[in-house]
Design a protein around this motif. Structure first.
Motif, PDB file in Angstrom:
ATOM      1  N   PRO A   1       0.854  -1.160  -0.030  1.00 50.18           N
ATOM      2  CA  PRO A   1      -0.018  -0.052  -0.025  1.00 50.18           C
ATOM      3  C   PRO A   1       0.934   1.182   0.072  1.00 50.18           C
ATOM      4  O   PRO A   1       0.103   2.191  -0.632  1.00 50.18           O
ATOM      5  CB  PRO A   1      -0.816   0.042   1.261  1.00 50.18           C
ATOM      6  CG  PRO A   1      -0.209  -0.983   2.286  1.00 50.18           C
ATOM      7  CD  PRO A   1       0.601  -1.984   1.176  1.00 50.18           C
ATOM      8  N   LYS A   2       1.926   1.431   0.537  1.00 45.72           N
ATOM      9  CA  LYS A   2       2.826   2.504   0.514  1.00 45.72           C
ATOM     10  C   LYS A   2       3.597   2.615  -0.569  1.00 45.72           C
ATOM     11  O   LYS A   2       4.314   3.437  -0.694  1.00 45.72           O
ATOM     12  CB  LYS A   2       3.837   2.422   1.811  1.00 45.72           C
ATOM     13  CG  LYS A   2       3.125   2.278   3.435  1.00 45.72           C
ATOM     14  CD  LYS A   2       3.815   2.460   4.267  1.00 45.72           C
ATOM     15  CE  LYS A   2       3.118   2.575   5.562  1.00 45.72           C
ATOM     16  NZ  LYS A   2       4.258   2.540   6.790  1.00 45.72           N
ATOM     17  N   ALA A   3       3.879   1.501  -1.536  1.00 44.28           N
ATOM     18  CA  ALA A   3       4.648   1.568  -2.669  1.00 44.28           C
ATOM     19  C   ALA A   3       3.635   1.761  -4.059  1.00 44.28           C
ATOM     20  O   ALA A   3       4.334   1.948  -5.090  1.00 44.28           O
ATOM     21  CB  ALA A   3       5.636   0.457  -2.679  1.00 44.28           C
ATOM     22  N   ARG A   4       2.346   1.267  -3.776  1.00 46.54           N
ATOM     23  CA  ARG A   4       1.785   1.096  -4.954  1.00 46.54           C
ATOM     24  C   ARG A   4       1.527   2.276  -6.059  1.00 46.54           C
ATOM     25  O   ARG A   4       1.863   2.440  -7.381  1.00 46.54           O
ATOM     26  CB  ARG A   4       0.393   0.445  -4.842  1.00 46.54           C
ATOM     27  CG  ARG A   4      -0.490   1.394  -4.007  1.00 46.54           C
ATOM     28  CD  ARG A   4      -1.707   0.501  -3.617  1.00 46.54           C
ATOM     29  NE  ARG A   4      -2.483   1.246  -2.889  1.00 46.54           N
ATOM     30  CZ  ARG A   4      -3.664   0.918  -1.781  1.00 46.54           C
ATOM     31  NH1 ARG A   4      -3.777  -0.358  -1.601  1.00 46.54           N
ATOM     32  NH2 ARG A   4      -4.214   1.665  -1.245  1.00 46.54           N
ATOM     33  N   MET A   5       1.222   3.365  -5.541  1.00 43.35           N
ATOM     34  CA  MET A   5       1.259   4.492  -6.175  1.00 43.35           C
ATOM     35  C   MET A   5       2.418   5.121  -6.942  1.00 43.35           C
ATOM     36  O   MET A   5       2.697   5.466  -8.142  1.00 43.35           O
ATOM     37  CB  MET A   5       0.592   5.909  -5.329  1.00 43.35           C
ATOM     38  CG  MET A   5       0.379   7.054  -6.134  1.00 43.35           C
ATOM     39  SD  MET A   5      -0.853   7.027  -7.595  1.00 43.35           S
ATOM     40  CE  MET A   5      -2.346   7.159  -6.523  1.00 43.35           C
ATOM     41  N   ALA A   6       3.494   5.184  -6.228  1.00 43.95           N
ATOM     42  CA  ALA A   6       4.777   5.239  -6.550  1.00 43.95           C
ATOM     43  C   ALA A   6       5.309   4.551  -7.680  1.00 43.95           C
ATOM     44  O   ALA A   6       5.849   4.884  -8.950  1.00 43.95           O
ATOM     45  CB  ALA A   6       6.014   5.407  -5.535  1.00 43.95           C
ATOM     46  N   LEU A   7       4.823   2.992  -7.657  1.00 42.90           N
ATOM     47  CA  LEU A   7       5.488   2.235  -8.738  1.00 42.90           C
ATOM     48  C   LEU A   7       4.574   2.397  -9.985  1.00 42.90           C
ATOM     49  O   LEU A   7       5.360   2.578 -11.043  1.00 42.90           O
ATOM     50  CB  LEU A   7       4.915   0.752  -8.283  1.00 42.90           C
ATOM     51  CG  LEU A   7       5.931   0.263  -7.256  1.00 42.90           C
ATOM     52  CD1 LEU A   7       5.661  -1.011  -6.741  1.00 42.90           C
ATOM     53  CD2 LEU A   7       7.328   0.189  -7.798  1.00 42.90           C
ATOM     54  N   VAL A   8       3.269   2.621  -9.901  1.00 44.10           N
ATOM     55  CA  VAL A   8       2.204   2.699 -10.924  1.00 44.10           C
ATOM     56  C   VAL A   8       2.814   4.388 -11.748  1.00 44.10           C
ATOM     57  O   VAL A   8       3.040   4.316 -12.880  1.00 44.10           O
ATOM     58  CB  VAL A   8       1.023   2.768 -10.728  1.00 44.10           C
ATOM     59  CG1 VAL A   8       0.023   3.225 -11.903  1.00 44.10           C
ATOM     60  CG2 VAL A   8       0.401   1.540 -10.225  1.00 44.10           C
ATOM     61  N   LEU A   9       3.029   5.210 -11.066  1.00 41.08           N
ATOM     62  CA  LEU A   9       3.571   6.304 -11.690  1.00 41.08           C
ATOM     63  C   LEU A   9       4.908   6.351 -12.112  1.00 41.08           C
ATOM     64  O   LEU A   9       5.158   7.031 -13.244  1.00 41.08           O
ATOM     65  CB  LEU A   9       3.224   7.536 -10.821  1.00 41.08           C
ATOM     66  CG  LEU A   9       1.921   7.942 -10.170  1.00 41.08           C
ATOM     67  CD1 LEU A   9       2.068   9.086  -9.061  1.00 41.08           C
ATOM     68  CD2 LEU A   9       1.140   8.436 -11.458  1.00 41.08           C
ATOM     69  N   ARG A  10       5.720   5.530 -11.604  1.00 33.76           N
ATOM     70  CA  ARG A  10       7.087   5.460 -11.958  1.00 33.76           C
ATOM     71  C   ARG A  10       6.996   4.803 -13.442  1.00 33.76           C
ATOM     72  O   ARG A  10       7.667   5.132 -14.299  1.00 33.76           O
ATOM     73  CB  ARG A  10       7.958   4.661 -11.120  1.00 33.76           C
ATOM     74  CG  ARG A  10       9.576   4.567 -11.614  1.00 33.76           C
ATOM     75  CD  ARG A  10       9.971   6.003 -11.532  1.00 33.76           C
ATOM     76  NE  ARG A  10      11.257   6.093 -11.970  1.00 33.76           N
ATOM     77  CZ  ARG A  10      11.876   7.032 -12.836  1.00 33.76           C
ATOM     78  NH1 ARG A  10      11.133   7.188 -13.741  1.00 33.76           N
ATOM     79  NH2 ARG A  10      13.375   7.196 -13.075  1.00 33.76           N
ATOM     80  N   LEU A  11       6.069   3.903 -13.487  1.00 33.76           N
ATOM     81  CA  LEU A  11       6.039   2.806 -14.597  1.00 33.76           C
ATOM     82  C   LEU A  11       5.359   3.819 -15.798  1.00 33.76           C
ATOM     83  O   LEU A  11       5.616   3.869 -17.025  1.00 33.76           O
ATOM     84  CB  LEU A  11       4.978   1.880 -14.600  1.00 33.76           C
ATOM     85  CG  LEU A  11       4.841   0.813 -15.629  1.00 33.76           C
ATOM     86  CD1 LEU A  11       5.964   0.298 -16.052  1.00 33.76           C
ATOM     87  CD2 LEU A  11       3.748  -0.099 -15.186  1.00 33.76           C
ATOM     88  N   GLU A  12       4.531   4.660 -15.420  1.00 34.58           N
ATOM     89  CA  GLU A  12       3.995   5.683 -16.300  1.00 34.58           C
ATOM     90  C   GLU A  12       4.825   6.456 -16.953  1.00 34.58           C
ATOM     91  O   GLU A  12       4.897   7.041 -18.025  1.00 34.58           O
ATOM     92  CB  GLU A  12       2.703   6.423 -15.702  1.00 34.58           C
ATOM     93  CG  GLU A  12       2.228   7.700 -16.360  1.00 34.58           C
ATOM     94  CD  GLU A  12       1.381   7.303 -17.519  1.00 34.58           C
ATOM     95  OE1 GLU A  12       1.099   8.008 -18.505  1.00 34.58           O
ATOM     96  OE2 GLU A  12       0.708   6.131 -17.605  1.00 34.58           O
ATOM     97  N   SER A  13       5.846   7.018 -15.984  1.00 38.37           N
ATOM     98  CA  SER A  13       6.819   8.144 -16.694  1.00 38.37           C
ATOM     99  C   SER A  13       7.791   7.432 -17.745  1.00 38.37           C
ATOM    100  O   SER A  13       8.652   7.918 -18.318  1.00 38.37           O
ATOM    101  CB  SER A  13       7.836   8.504 -15.235  1.00 38.37           C
ATOM    102  OG  SER A  13       8.466   7.474 -14.964  1.00 38.37           O
ATOM    103  N   LEU A  14       8.053   5.916 -17.350  1.00 37.22           N
ATOM    104  CA  LEU A  14       8.841   5.135 -18.267  1.00 37.22           C
ATOM    105  C   LEU A  14       8.147   4.870 -19.792  1.00 37.22           C
ATOM    106  O   LEU A  14       9.035   4.621 -20.645  1.00 37.22           O
ATOM    107  CB  LEU A  14       9.171   3.966 -17.695  1.00 37.22           C
ATOM    108  CG  LEU A  14      10.191   4.303 -16.327  1.00 37.22           C
ATOM    109  CD1 LEU A  14      10.292   2.880 -15.803  1.00 37.22           C
ATOM    110  CD2 LEU A  14      11.555   4.846 -16.775  1.00 37.22           C
ATOM    111  N   VAL A  15       6.754   4.639 -19.739  1.00 36.80           N
ATOM    112  CA  VAL A  15       6.485   4.473 -20.837  1.00 36.80           C
ATOM    113  C   VAL A  15       5.845   5.554 -21.747  1.00 36.80           C
ATOM    114  O   VAL A  15       5.650   5.251 -23.121  1.00 36.80           O
ATOM    115  CB  VAL A  15       5.038   3.416 -20.657  1.00 36.80           C
ATOM    116  CG1 VAL A  15       5.524   2.144 -19.922  1.00 36.80           C
ATOM    117  CG2 VAL A  15       3.981   3.959 -19.951  1.00 36.80           C
ATOM    118  N   ARG A  16       5.890   6.711 -21.108  1.00 38.66           N
ATOM    119  CA  ARG A  16       5.404   7.977 -22.007  1.00 38.66           C
ATOM    120  C   ARG A  16       6.434   8.664 -22.871  1.00 38.66           C
ATOM    121  O   ARG A  16       7.754   8.324 -22.419  1.00 38.66           O
ATOM    122  CB  ARG A  16       4.770   8.955 -21.032  1.00 38.66           C
ATOM    123  CG  ARG A  16       5.561   9.619 -19.829  1.00 38.66           C
ATOM    124  CD  ARG A  16       4.893  10.613 -19.180  1.00 38.66           C
ATOM    125  NE  ARG A  16       3.612  10.211 -18.679  1.00 38.66           N
ATOM    126  CZ  ARG A  16       2.484  10.871 -18.524  1.00 38.66           C
ATOM    127  NH1 ARG A  16       2.766  12.362 -18.919  1.00 38.66           N
ATOM    128  NH2 ARG A  16       1.286  10.798 -18.421  1.00 38.66           N
TER     129      ARG A  16
END
Length: 580
Positions: free
Chosen positions: A435-450
């Protein structure tokens, strides 16, 4: 023999008619009460005065406590706790003097003792503000006519001086709105029926301990203020008053540039740099014990606090400037700052301070520090494990012979076992498990695919494409008829997309076609998130789609954090992800 502690309940008249000469030391924060707090004080006094008048009985109204450093017979009193209250009371005296000219002489005695000009005496002020505000406070509040001058002042004021004007304006308006009889009654009640508990001790640390016990507000004094008082005191003793004042101004400049909260955090990070262990005693005590420059106070400010404050500003704001690599450095810093712990900061400060002029090395270091930090986040390492890792990293950076190359920083490397652990965690149930990592992980992934350089939106929530509770008769239950399979996919990366909150609330747990429409309709239509836009291209959301998507997305993170293991050591999970 001086007493170590005195505590007395004293009337305002006793306090402000000569027994005390209050001084606000330089280490105190600026005056910070707002009109809400000043107005509350005035209204409370009026209410208590009116209650006493109605009852016809004399009753003492308690205004709280103040903590002072004061010797037995000397009226000079350094204010440890109570600056805000004493300053506002002084302002109220000045307001009442302005509103009641006939009582001006009586009220002025509460502001200062008049010096006899014939004897060359100066006025003795009952309260002296911090050095940088003392003249302003005297001229605009304590001197006759000052309060009216302050209220009429249209100059641009900041910080404490702005608070003085705002509160003076409010208090003067409230006082002038009262009938003359109420004004007189308020003045008499304030002087004769209101009291403060005055706690005094000759020792700064003892005063601070008392303050800590009596208060949990954290409004006035903090550990950094105790350290400041001690450091400036040592400079005064060894280098003189002028040098002490110079460094007091430099200290204030640094604190104001960072902001009080960030400045306080910096001292905790500096302590950790030196101690390399969990804090077990007060910050003041451990700072004294572990920071070697503490006994050389000028070096402490020039060589420790000042340079670390500069790099701490870059690190926390992710706004380092350089001719090259600045964008890369700041990107890694921004993702480090999204982690819910700050244990990574001490080694970051040490490395940044040493190699600030070598941006290529900084970029390589922060890329690896991001990987280590997200590994510790995703694998849910405990605080002791994290502290040990970052302490070891700090030790590797500190040797004089270290040239900044990552090869010497063994702590930054991940073993094949750690890489497998990292990948397995990324491939698992990140929504419920992390729960403390999920938002950061999804947004980090988003930053890498855009596309590079495209701004990342922050105001988001996470949406499950396959709903957590799909309704009966829906396509979801047709595509995921096996409950265990459905549960295994619901909370993994492939099924989570970032949305702005308005879209999230409208999407609910619709069927897939309707949910896609909810994602993309309305203002702006297309979602600003690539991960979410990808959903639109799918005709159905089945286990087959999710398998491919999961392999691809985890592969993106695996490539970014260089999580490929040596040949022959690949797990079944890694085999399914490929070597990207």
């Amino acid at each position: 023999m001086a007493k170590t502690l005195e505590a007395h309940d004293k009337l305002i008249r006793e306090i402000f008619e000569g027994s005390y000469q209050f001084e606000i030391p330089d280490y105190q924060r600026p005056y910070a009460w707002t009109t809400e707090q000043a107005g509350e004080l005035f209204d409370d006094l009026m209410s208590a005065m009116q209650d006493a008048r109605v009852s016809g009985e004399a009753s003492q109204y308690f205004l709280g406590s103040i903590v002072l450093i004061k010797n037995d017979r000397d009226p000079k009193s350094s204010v440890v706790d109570g600056q805000q209250r004493l300053s506002t009371l002084t302002m109220l005296f000045a307001v009442l003097r302005e509103a009641m000219p006939h009582a001006a002489d009586d009220i002025t005695d509460f502001l200062y003792k008049k010096g006899k000009v014939s004897l060359g005496e100066k006025n003795e002020y009952r309260l002296t503000a911090r050095e940088e505000d003392a003249d302003f406070f005297r001229t605009n509040i304590q001197e006759p006519g000052g309060i009216a001058q302050l209220v009429a002042n249209t100059d641009k004021l900041e910080d404490s001086r702005l608070r003085y004007r705002e509160n003076a304006t409010l208090l003067l308006a409230k006082a002038k709105a009262l009938p003359p009889a109420d004004l007189i009654a308020l003045w008499m009640f304030l002087a004769n029926d209101c009291s403060l508990v005055v706690i005094s001790t000759p020792d700064l640390e003892a005063a601070y301990r008392i303050f800590s016990v009596l208060n949990n507000r954290g409004l006035d004094l903090a550990p950094i203020d105790i350290i400041k008082a001690q450091v400036l005191g040592m400079i005064r003793t060894t280098a003189g008053e002028a040098k002490s004042r110079t460094y007091a101004k430099e200290w204030s400049r640094i604190e104001n540039a960072l902001g009080r909260d960030a400045f306080g955090e910096l001292f905790g990070h500096i302590r950790t740099i030196y101690a390399k262990q969990k804090q077990r005693a007060t910050l003041v005590k451990e700072f004294q014990e572990h920071v070697t420059e503490y006994t050389a106070p000028i070096d402490l400010i020039d060589k420790v606090i000042k340079p670390y404050a500069e790099v701490w500003d870059f690190v926390r704001e992710a706004d380092f400037e350089a001719t090259e690599y600045a964008e890369t450095i700041n990107e890694h810093l921004s993702w480090l700052n999204r982690v819910d712990f700050k244990d990574w900061v001490p080694p970051a400060l040490v490395y940044f301070k040493r190699f600030r002029q070598k941006p290529k090395l900084l970029a390589e270091f922060f890329q690896s520090l991001e990987r280590l930090t997200y590994f510790l986040l995703v694998t849910k390492a405990g605080i002791n494990t994290r502290l040990e890792a970052y302490a070891a990293l700090t030790k590797e950076i500190e040797p004089v012979a270290f040239d900044g190359g990552l090869a010497a920083l063994q702590t930054l490397g991940l073993t094949d076992k750690q890489k497998r652990e990292f990948v397995n965690a990324l491939d698992g149930d990140i929504y419920r498990n992390l729960p403390k990592a999920r938002m950061a992980l999804v947004l980090r992934l988003e930053s890498l695919v855009r596309a590079p350089g495209v701004q990342l939106q922050d105001a988001v929530s996470l949406e499950h494409v396959l709903p957590q509770t799909p309704p009966e008769g829906s396509d979801w239950l047709h595509w995921f008829s096996d409950e265990d399979e459905r549960d295994s996919w619901t909370h993994r990366l492939a099924n989570l997309v970032p949305l702005d909150r308005k879209k999230n609330s409208s999407a609910s747990n619709y069927n897939f076609t309707k949910k896609k429409d909810a994602y993309f309709r309305g203002k702006g239509k297309a979602s600003p998130f690539v991960l979410t836009q990808e959903v639109r291209s799918e005709n159905e959301w089945t286990p087959t789609v999710l398998v491919e998507r999961q392999q691809r997305l985890v592969g993106v993170l695996k490539k970014h954090w260089n999580l490929a293991v040596a040949s022959g050591n690949t797990t079944s999970v890694e085999a399914s992800l490929g070597t990207n």
